[in-house]
Design a protein around this motif. Structure first.
Motif, PDB file in Angstrom:
ATOM      1  N   ARG A  33      50.906  66.960  33.304  1.00  0.00           N
ATOM      2  CA  ARG A  33      50.365  65.681  33.772  1.00  0.00           C
ATOM      3  C   ARG A  33      51.385  64.554  33.580  1.00  0.00           C
ATOM      4  N   GLU A  34      51.993  64.478  32.399  1.00  0.00           N
ATOM      5  CA  GLU A  34      52.992  63.445  32.141  1.00  0.00           C
ATOM      6  C   GLU A  34      54.176  63.565  33.091  1.00  0.00           C
ATOM      7  N   LEU A  35      54.612  64.783  33.358  1.00  0.00           N
ATOM      8  CA  LEU A  35      55.720  65.005  34.278  1.00  0.00           C
ATOM      9  C   LEU A  35      55.351  64.525  35.683  1.00  0.00           C
ATOM     10  N   GLY A  36      54.155  64.875  36.134  1.00  0.00           N
ATOM     11  CA  GLY A  36      53.712  64.448  37.458  1.00  0.00           C
ATOM     12  C   GLY A  36      53.614  62.938  37.576  1.00  0.00           C
ATOM     13  N   LEU A  37      53.079  62.300  36.547  1.00  0.00           N
ATOM     14  CA  LEU A  37      52.976  60.833  36.564  1.00  0.00           C
ATOM     15  C   LEU A  37      54.353  60.176  36.562  1.00  0.00           C
ATOM     16  N   ALA A  38      55.277  60.728  35.796  1.00  0.00           N
ATOM     17  CA  ALA A  38      56.631  60.176  35.753  1.00  0.00           C
ATOM     18  C   ALA A  38      57.319  60.329  37.104  1.00  0.00           C
ATOM     19  N   TYR A  39      57.162  61.484  37.729  1.00  0.00           N
ATOM     20  CA  TYR A  39      57.769  61.744  39.037  1.00  0.00           C
ATOM     21  C   TYR A  39      57.203  60.792  40.083  1.00  0.00           C
ATOM     22  N   ALA A  40      55.892  60.648  40.089  1.00  0.00           N
ATOM     23  CA  ALA A  40      55.251  59.753  41.053  1.00  0.00           C
ATOM     24  C   ALA A  40      55.652  58.298  40.809  1.00  0.00           C
ATOM     25  N   SER A  41      55.763  57.898  39.557  1.00  0.00           N
ATOM     26  CA  SER A  41      56.170  56.531  39.231  1.00  0.00           C
ATOM     27  C   SER A  41      57.598  56.258  39.698  1.00  0.00           C
ATOM     28  N   ALA A  42      58.488  57.228  39.495  1.00  0.00           N
ATOM     29  CA  ALA A  42      59.878  57.063  39.934  1.00  0.00           C
ATOM     30  C   ALA A  42      59.949  56.974  41.458  1.00  0.00           C
ATOM     31  N   ALA A  43      59.159  57.785  42.147  1.00  0.00           N
ATOM     32  CA  ALA A  43      59.139  57.739  43.609  1.00  0.00           C
ATOM     33  C   ALA A  43      58.610  56.395  44.097  1.00  0.00           C
ATOM     34  N   ARG A  44      57.548  55.923  43.493  1.00  0.00           N
ATOM     35  CA  ARG A  44      56.967  54.635  43.891  1.00  0.00           C
ATOM     36  C   ARG A  44      57.955  53.494  43.659  1.00  0.00           C
ATOM     37  N   ALA A  45      58.667  53.535  42.533  1.00  0.00           N
ATOM     38  CA  ALA A  45      59.643  52.490  42.222  1.00  0.00           C
ATOM     39  C   ALA A  45      60.759  52.436  43.262  1.00  0.00           C
ATOM     40  N   ARG A  46      61.002  53.556  43.923  1.00  0.00           N
ATOM     41  CA  ARG A  46      62.028  53.616  44.969  1.00  0.00           C
ATOM     42  C   ARG A  46      61.451  53.345  46.359  1.00  0.00           C
ATOM     43  N   GLY A  47      60.175  52.992  46.410  1.00  0.00           N
ATOM     44  CA  GLY A  47      59.552  52.664  47.689  1.00  0.00           C
ATOM     45  C   GLY A  47      59.074  53.864  48.480  1.00  0.00           C
ATOM     46  N   LEU A  48      59.081  55.039  47.884  1.00  0.00           N
ATOM     47  CA  LEU A  48      58.635  56.239  48.592  1.00  0.00           C
ATOM     48  C   LEU A  48      57.106  56.283  48.624  1.00  0.00           C
ATOM     49  N   ARG A  49      56.587  56.746  49.728  1.00  0.00           N
ATOM     50  CA  ARG A  49      55.142  56.872  49.861  1.00  0.00           C
ATOM     51  C   ARG A  49      54.706  58.319  49.935  1.00  0.00           C
ATOM     52  N   ARG A  50      55.643  59.240  50.126  1.00  0.00           N
ATOM     53  CA  ARG A  50      55.334  60.666  50.200  1.00  0.00           C
ATOM     54  C   ARG A  50      56.325  61.422  49.339  1.00  0.00           C
ATOM     55  N   ILE A  51      55.839  62.445  48.637  1.00  0.00           N
ATOM     56  CA  ILE A  51      56.702  63.313  47.836  1.00  0.00           C
ATOM     57  C   ILE A  51      56.303  64.761  48.097  1.00  0.00           C
ATOM     58  N   GLY A  52      57.188  65.657  47.791  1.00  0.00           N
ATOM     59  CA  GLY A  52      56.881  67.071  47.930  1.00  0.00           C
ATOM     60  C   GLY A  52      56.899  67.750  46.573  1.00  0.00           C
ATOM     61  N   VAL A  53      55.963  68.647  46.377  1.00  0.00           N
ATOM     62  CA  VAL A  53      55.889  69.404  45.133  1.00  0.00           C
ATOM     63  C   VAL A  53      55.706  70.868  45.526  1.00  0.00           C
ATOM     64  N   GLY A  54      56.522  71.741  44.943  1.00  0.00           N
ATOM     65  CA  GLY A  54      56.414  73.150  45.243  1.00  0.00           C
ATOM     66  C   GLY A  54      56.016  73.970  44.032  1.00  0.00           C
ATOM     67  N   ARG A  55      55.609  75.190  44.282  1.00  0.00           N
ATOM     68  CA  ARG A  55      55.257  76.100  43.200  1.00  0.00           C
ATOM     69  C   ARG A  55      55.459  77.516  43.675  1.00  0.00           C
ATOM     70  N   ASP A  56      55.562  78.426  42.718  1.00  0.00           N
ATOM     71  CA  ASP A  56      55.718  79.858  43.035  1.00  0.00           C
ATOM     72  C   ASP A  56      54.350  80.505  43.013  1.00  0.00           C
TER      73      ASP A  56
END
Length: 72
Positions: free
Chosen positions: A49-72
């Motif tokens: 959860r903390e990792l996801g929130l940090a990733y989303a926060s960093a993306a938002r700070a850069r003005g991104l509105r969409r991100i991709g997340v993958g899994r196996d």
């Protein structure tokens, strides 16, 4: 403007308010190009959860509105 990080909450989890537990991501799970691990062994739910929130926060700070997340 300087930003001061809040002091970490070092109280035992049993004494922290609900929902404020600190996550764990094992050192072996963190690589130069990604983070991989077994849930419950290398990374716990709070860490994910903390990792996801940090990733989303960093993306938002850069003005991104969409991100991709993958899994196996």
């Amino acid at each position: 403007m300087s930003v001061v990080a809040p002091e970490p909450d070092i109280r035992p989890a049993s004494l922290r308010p609900a929902g404020t537990e600190r996550g764990r991501i094992g050192q072996a799970a963190v690589r130069a190009y990604d983070i991989r691990g077994v849930v419950g062994q290398d990374i716990d739910a709070a860490g994910a959860r903390e990792l996801g929130l940090a990733y989303a926060s960093a993306a938002r700070a850069r003005g991104l509105r969409r991100i991709g997340v993958g899994r196996d």
